[in-house]
Motif scaffolding. Structure first.
Motif, PDB file in Angstrom:
ATOM      1  N   GLY A 109       0.822  -1.203   0.000  1.00  0.00           N
ATOM      2  CA  GLY A 109       0.000   0.000   0.000  1.00  0.00           C
ATOM      3  C   GLY A 109       0.853   1.249   0.000  1.00  0.00           C
ATOM      4  O   GLY A 109       2.067   1.186   0.252  1.00  0.00           O
ATOM      5  N   PRO A 110       0.270   2.403  -0.254  1.00  0.00           N
ATOM      6  CA  PRO A 110       1.047   3.647  -0.347  1.00  0.00           C
ATOM      7  C   PRO A 110       1.660   4.081   0.980  1.00  0.00           C
ATOM      8  O   PRO A 110       2.754   4.660   1.000  1.00  0.00           O
ATOM      9  CB  PRO A 110       0.015   4.666  -0.844  1.00  0.00           C
ATOM     10  CG  PRO A 110      -1.317   4.093  -0.475  1.00  0.00           C
ATOM     11  CD  PRO A 110      -1.153   2.612  -0.556  1.00  0.00           C
ATOM     12  N   THR A 111       0.997   3.803   2.097  1.00  0.00           N
ATOM     13  CA  THR A 111       1.543   4.196   3.406  1.00  0.00           C
ATOM     14  C   THR A 111       1.684   3.008   4.357  1.00  0.00           C
ATOM     15  O   THR A 111       2.556   3.003   5.214  1.00  0.00           O
ATOM     16  CB  THR A 111       0.629   5.250   4.075  1.00  0.00           C
ATOM     17  OG1 THR A 111      -0.703   4.727   4.186  1.00  0.00           O
ATOM     18  CG2 THR A 111       0.598   6.526   3.245  1.00  0.00           C
ATOM     19  N   THR A 112       0.826   1.998   4.237  1.00  0.00           N
ATOM     20  CA  THR A 112       0.910   0.787   5.055  1.00  0.00           C
ATOM     21  C   THR A 112       0.753  -0.435   4.163  1.00  0.00           C
ATOM     22  O   THR A 112       0.285  -0.336   3.022  1.00  0.00           O
ATOM     23  CB  THR A 112      -0.200   0.764   6.125  1.00  0.00           C
ATOM     24  OG1 THR A 112      -1.484   0.765   5.481  1.00  0.00           O
ATOM     25  CG2 THR A 112      -0.094   1.959   7.066  1.00  0.00           C
ATOM     26  N   ASN A 113       1.154  -1.588   4.696  1.00  0.00           N
ATOM     27  CA  ASN A 113       1.020  -2.852   3.984  1.00  0.00           C
ATOM     28  C   ASN A 113       0.072  -3.762   4.773  1.00  0.00           C
ATOM     29  O   ASN A 113       0.509  -4.601   5.556  1.00  0.00           O
ATOM     30  CB  ASN A 113       2.384  -3.545   3.838  1.00  0.00           C
ATOM     31  CG  ASN A 113       3.372  -2.702   3.072  1.00  0.00           C
ATOM     32  OD1 ASN A 113       3.004  -1.950   2.160  1.00  0.00           O
ATOM     33  ND2 ASN A 113       4.642  -2.803   3.431  1.00  0.00           N
ATOM     34  N   PRO A 114      -1.241  -3.586   4.615  1.00  0.00           N
ATOM     35  CA  PRO A 114      -2.190  -4.364   5.430  1.00  0.00           C
ATOM     36  C   PRO A 114      -2.150  -5.851   5.105  1.00  0.00           C
ATOM     37  O   PRO A 114      -1.926  -6.251   3.960  1.00  0.00           O
ATOM     38  CB  PRO A 114      -3.552  -3.753   5.064  1.00  0.00           C
ATOM     39  CG  PRO A 114      -3.351  -3.144   3.717  1.00  0.00           C
ATOM     40  CD  PRO A 114      -1.936  -2.665   3.679  1.00  0.00           C
ATOM     41  N   SER A 132      -8.181  -5.070  -0.787  1.00  0.00           N
ATOM     42  CA  SER A 132      -8.625  -3.783  -0.275  1.00  0.00           C
ATOM     43  C   SER A 132      -7.646  -3.240   0.765  1.00  0.00           C
ATOM     44  O   SER A 132      -7.191  -3.978   1.651  1.00  0.00           O
ATOM     45  CB  SER A 132     -10.019  -3.924   0.348  1.00  0.00           C
ATOM     46  OG  SER A 132     -10.348  -2.790   1.114  1.00  0.00           O
ATOM     47  N   LEU A 133      -7.339  -1.958   0.671  1.00  0.00           N
ATOM     48  CA  LEU A 133      -6.494  -1.298   1.666  1.00  0.00           C
ATOM     49  C   LEU A 133      -7.319  -0.731   2.815  1.00  0.00           C
ATOM     50  O   LEU A 133      -6.774  -0.074   3.706  1.00  0.00           O
ATOM     51  CB  LEU A 133      -5.686  -0.187   1.006  1.00  0.00           C
ATOM     52  CG  LEU A 133      -4.771  -0.619  -0.153  1.00  0.00           C
ATOM     53  CD1 LEU A 133      -4.030   0.585  -0.711  1.00  0.00           C
ATOM     54  CD2 LEU A 133      -3.802  -1.694   0.294  1.00  0.00           C
ATOM     55  N   ARG A 134      -8.622  -1.018   2.817  1.00  0.00           N
ATOM     56  CA  ARG A 134      -9.518  -0.495   3.855  1.00  0.00           C
ATOM     57  C   ARG A 134      -9.362  -1.250   5.168  1.00  0.00           C
ATOM     58  O   ARG A 134      -9.542  -0.682   6.250  1.00  0.00           O
ATOM     59  CB  ARG A 134     -10.955  -0.591   3.368  1.00  0.00           C
ATOM     60  CG  ARG A 134     -12.021  -0.279   4.403  1.00  0.00           C
ATOM     61  CD  ARG A 134     -13.421  -0.422   3.818  1.00  0.00           C
ATOM     62  NE  ARG A 134     -14.445  -0.410   4.851  1.00  0.00           N
ATOM     63  CZ  ARG A 134     -14.885  -1.486   5.484  1.00  0.00           C
ATOM     64  NH1 ARG A 134     -14.382  -2.694   5.175  1.00  0.00           N
ATOM     65  NH2 ARG A 134     -15.817  -1.400   6.414  1.00  0.00           N
ATOM     66  N   THR A 135      -9.039  -2.557   5.097  1.00  0.00           N
ATOM     67  CA  THR A 135      -8.991  -3.391   6.293  1.00  0.00           C
ATOM     68  C   THR A 135      -7.697  -4.192   6.346  1.00  0.00           C
ATOM     69  O   THR A 135      -7.065  -4.467   5.322  1.00  0.00           O
ATOM     70  CB  THR A 135     -10.173  -4.378   6.339  1.00  0.00           C
ATOM     71  OG1 THR A 135     -10.111  -5.234   5.180  1.00  0.00           O
ATOM     72  CG2 THR A 135     -11.502  -3.651   6.382  1.00  0.00           C
ATOM     73  N   ALA A 136      -7.329  -4.583   7.570  1.00  0.00           N
ATOM     74  CA  ALA A 136      -6.257  -5.548   7.814  1.00  0.00           C
ATOM     75  C   ALA A 136      -6.882  -6.771   8.472  1.00  0.00           C
ATOM     76  O   ALA A 136      -7.669  -6.647   9.412  1.00  0.00           O
ATOM     77  CB  ALA A 136      -5.180  -4.951   8.706  1.00  0.00           C
ATOM     78  N   VAL A 154     -10.837  -2.352  10.736  1.00  0.00           N
ATOM     79  CA  VAL A 154     -11.075  -1.264   9.791  1.00  0.00           C
ATOM     80  C   VAL A 154     -10.025  -0.189  10.060  1.00  0.00           C
ATOM     81  O   VAL A 154     -10.020   0.441  11.121  1.00  0.00           O
ATOM     82  CB  VAL A 154     -12.495  -0.701   9.933  1.00  0.00           C
ATOM     83  CG1 VAL A 154     -12.723   0.409   8.915  1.00  0.00           C
ATOM     84  CG2 VAL A 154     -13.530  -1.809   9.761  1.00  0.00           C
ATOM     85  N   LEU A 155      -9.121   0.000   9.120  1.00  0.00           N
ATOM     86  CA  LEU A 155      -8.001   0.899   9.337  1.00  0.00           C
ATOM     87  C   LEU A 155      -8.472   2.344   9.460  1.00  0.00           C
ATOM     88  O   LEU A 155      -9.303   2.813   8.686  1.00  0.00           O
ATOM     89  CB  LEU A 155      -7.006   0.766   8.184  1.00  0.00           C
ATOM     90  CG  LEU A 155      -6.402  -0.639   8.007  1.00  0.00           C
ATOM     91  CD1 LEU A 155      -5.471  -0.679   6.810  1.00  0.00           C
ATOM     92  CD2 LEU A 155      -5.668  -1.076   9.267  1.00  0.00           C
ATOM     93  N   GLY A 156      -7.965   3.026  10.483  1.00  0.00           N
ATOM     94  CA  GLY A 156      -8.328   4.411  10.718  1.00  0.00           C
ATOM     95  C   GLY A 156      -9.681   4.599  11.362  1.00  0.00           C
ATOM     96  O   GLY A 156     -10.169   5.728  11.447  1.00  0.00           O
ATOM     97  N   ALA A 157     -10.300   3.513  11.848  1.00  0.00           N
ATOM     98  CA  ALA A 157     -11.654   3.607  12.410  1.00  0.00           C
ATOM     99  C   ALA A 157     -11.656   3.356  13.913  1.00  0.00           C
ATOM    100  O   ALA A 157     -12.645   2.867  14.455  1.00  0.00           O
ATOM    101  CB  ALA A 157     -12.589   2.629  11.711  1.00  0.00           C
ATOM    102  N   ALA A 160     -12.441  -0.320  15.178  1.00  0.00           N
ATOM    103  CA  ALA A 160     -13.634  -1.007  14.670  1.00  0.00           C
ATOM    104  C   ALA A 160     -13.227  -2.325  14.010  1.00  0.00           C
ATOM    105  O   ALA A 160     -12.223  -2.403  13.300  1.00  0.00           O
ATOM    106  CB  ALA A 160     -14.371  -0.118  13.677  1.00  0.00           C
ATOM    107  N   THR A 161     -14.017  -3.373  14.245  1.00  0.00           N
ATOM    108  CA  THR A 161     -13.724  -4.682  13.682  1.00  0.00           C
ATOM    109  C   THR A 161     -14.924  -5.228  12.916  1.00  0.00           C
ATOM    110  O   THR A 161     -16.066  -4.849  13.172  1.00  0.00           O
ATOM    111  CB  THR A 161     -13.355  -5.695  14.776  1.00  0.00           C
ATOM    112  OG1 THR A 161     -14.444  -5.827  15.692  1.00  0.00           O
ATOM    113  CG2 THR A 161     -12.099  -5.261  15.527  1.00  0.00           C
ATOM    114  N   GLU A 162     -14.627  -6.148  11.988  1.00  0.00           N
ATOM    115  CA  GLU A 162     -15.651  -6.835  11.208  1.00  0.00           C
ATOM    116  C   GLU A 162     -15.350  -8.336  11.229  1.00  0.00           C
ATOM    117  O   GLU A 162     -14.364  -8.773  10.625  1.00  0.00           O
ATOM    118  CB  GLU A 162     -15.666  -6.326   9.767  1.00  0.00           C
ATOM    119  CG  GLU A 162     -16.080  -4.873   9.613  1.00  0.00           C
ATOM    120  CD  GLU A 162     -15.976  -4.370   8.181  1.00  0.00           C
ATOM    121  OE1 GLU A 162     -16.517  -3.301   7.890  1.00  0.00           O
ATOM    122  OE2 GLU A 162     -15.339  -5.066   7.348  1.00  0.00           O
ATOM    123  N   PRO A 163     -16.170  -9.121  11.926  1.00  0.00           N
ATOM    124  CA  PRO A 163     -15.984 -10.577  11.865  1.00  0.00           C
ATOM    125  C   PRO A 163     -16.386 -11.071  10.488  1.00  0.00           C
ATOM    126  O   PRO A 163     -17.366 -10.591   9.916  1.00  0.00           O
ATOM    127  CB  PRO A 163     -16.921 -11.092  12.951  1.00  0.00           C
ATOM    128  CG  PRO A 163     -18.010 -10.069  13.012  1.00  0.00           C
ATOM    129  CD  PRO A 163     -17.348  -8.744  12.730  1.00  0.00           C
TER     130      PRO A 163
END
Length: 352
Positions: A109-114, A132-136, A154-157, A160-163
């Motif tokens: 990713g541009p700033t992180t590697n999820p 997707s770079l939205r989640t790790a 959820v990165l930057g949230a 917040a988590t999503e099972p």
């Protein structure tokens, strides 16, 4: 690890009305207290980190290059899975009883590697659930049907988590209501029932931990809470819908191994002495974990069976082992971290 069994119709009927099922006393109470030791051989695992073991003794994790890898304890065969792209980190986090593997691998990713969930669907390479770079992602379990369960941050949230369950595609699992936070999955059985948990907000603004079970159609059920605001830390769901874990009380006292079934409700087996933590369990009601020695403060690894109770793990010479067990297979093998190295413990002799 899970067996090839069909989830009974009793589970579907009973679990759907779980909150109405009262705890039931067992006809034969589980054996309590220390019941001696059980000895076995201990083999060092040639992986930097070992995560899981299947019923044939294949251990998965990652190597010194932080690349997904496995090692076959029967043949000594080493397999490297690599990653999705480049030299980024990867690991195999879970292996089913029959040898299906799943884990995570980083994407650029541009700033992180999820980290993204990955699995093998035939010959290599690993297949990512998405890019997707939205989640790790974290992967917690996989069954022989290649159903993967895990949790996405959820990165930057703000935590917040999503099972999720990954079948034909990645499905985010629902919660009983919108107040739930920090929801995670833990285990999946062969019929596709998923075990997890999260924190529910009550009318007074207080969060309470709840154990959740998702049906194969992804509808969700909430288990009844333990008495006295204790927490049920649930680790494993078996083929009949039985759940194994441990109890945490607000004052960190009165620890116990806990099982729950759709027909009998809760069963509590008191710790033989010291803080108890169940880390892994199997489909026969067995469990491994640690009990903190109240005298020395060190972690004592245990093996629990309903018929034999709590026993200490020992080497072939009978010397008691120390360390942290963190996975067990249906074949009875246990992954153990000791002296900062992973070992595979295999039972080879009767209890002392």
């Amino acid at each position: 690890m899970r067996r090839h069994l069909v989830l009974s119709s009793i589970l579907a009927a009973s679990l759907g009305t779980a909150v109405a099922v009262p705890p039931a006393a067992a006809d034969d109470p589980p054996v309590t207290g220390w019941q001696g030791s059980v000895c076995g051989s201990r083999t060092e695992v040639p992986l930097t980190v070992a995560r899981d073991v299947d019923d044939a003794g294949v251990v998965v994790g990652y190597d010194r290059r932080t690349r997904a890898a496995s090692w076959d304890s029967r043949t000594g065969t080493y397999r490297w899975y690599g990653g999705i792209e480049g030299g980024l980190s990867s690991e195999i986090s879970a292996i089913s009883g029959g040898g299906r593997v799943a884990g995570v691998a980083e994407v650029d990713g541009p700033t992180t590697n999820p980290a993204k969930a990955v699995r093998v669907e035939g010959p290599l390479p690993l297949r990512p659930v998405d890019r997707s770079l939205r989640t790790a992602d974290q992967v917690h379990d996989v069954n022989d049907a290649n159903v993967v369960v895990g949790t996405s941050e959820v990165l930057g949230a703000q935590g917040a988590t999503e099972p999720f369950v990954w079948t034909d595609r990645k499905h985010v699992l629902p919660t009983p209501d919108a107040s739930y936070r920090f929801v995670q999955t833990r285990s999946v059985n062969e019929a596709g029932w998923v075990l997890g948990g999260g924190y529910h907000l009550d009318a007074q603004g207080v969060y309470h931990h709840r154990v959740l079970v998702w049906r194969p159609d992804r509808s969700v059920l909430e288990l009844p809470p333990l008495p006295d605001d204790a927490i049920f830390v649930a680790e494993h769901i078996d083929e009949q819908g039985g759940i194994t874990g441990h109890r945490l009380t607000p004052d960190w006292d009165d620890d116990a191994l806990v099982t729950w079934s759709p027909t009998a409700g809760y069963t509590f087996v008191p710790s033989p002495g010291g803080d108890l933590q169940v880390i892994s369990a199997d489909d026969r009601g067995g469990a491994v974990g640690t009990i903190i020695d109240p005298t020395s403060g060190s972690a004592l690894p245990f093996l629990y069976r309903p018929d034999t109770g709590f026993r200490r793990l020992a080497g072939p010479d009978g010397a008691l082992l120390r360390g942290v067990p963190y996975r067990m297979s249906e074949a009875g093998q246990v992954l153990l971290m000791s002296d900062q190295r992973p070992y595979l413990w295999t039972p080879t002799c009767p209890a002392a």
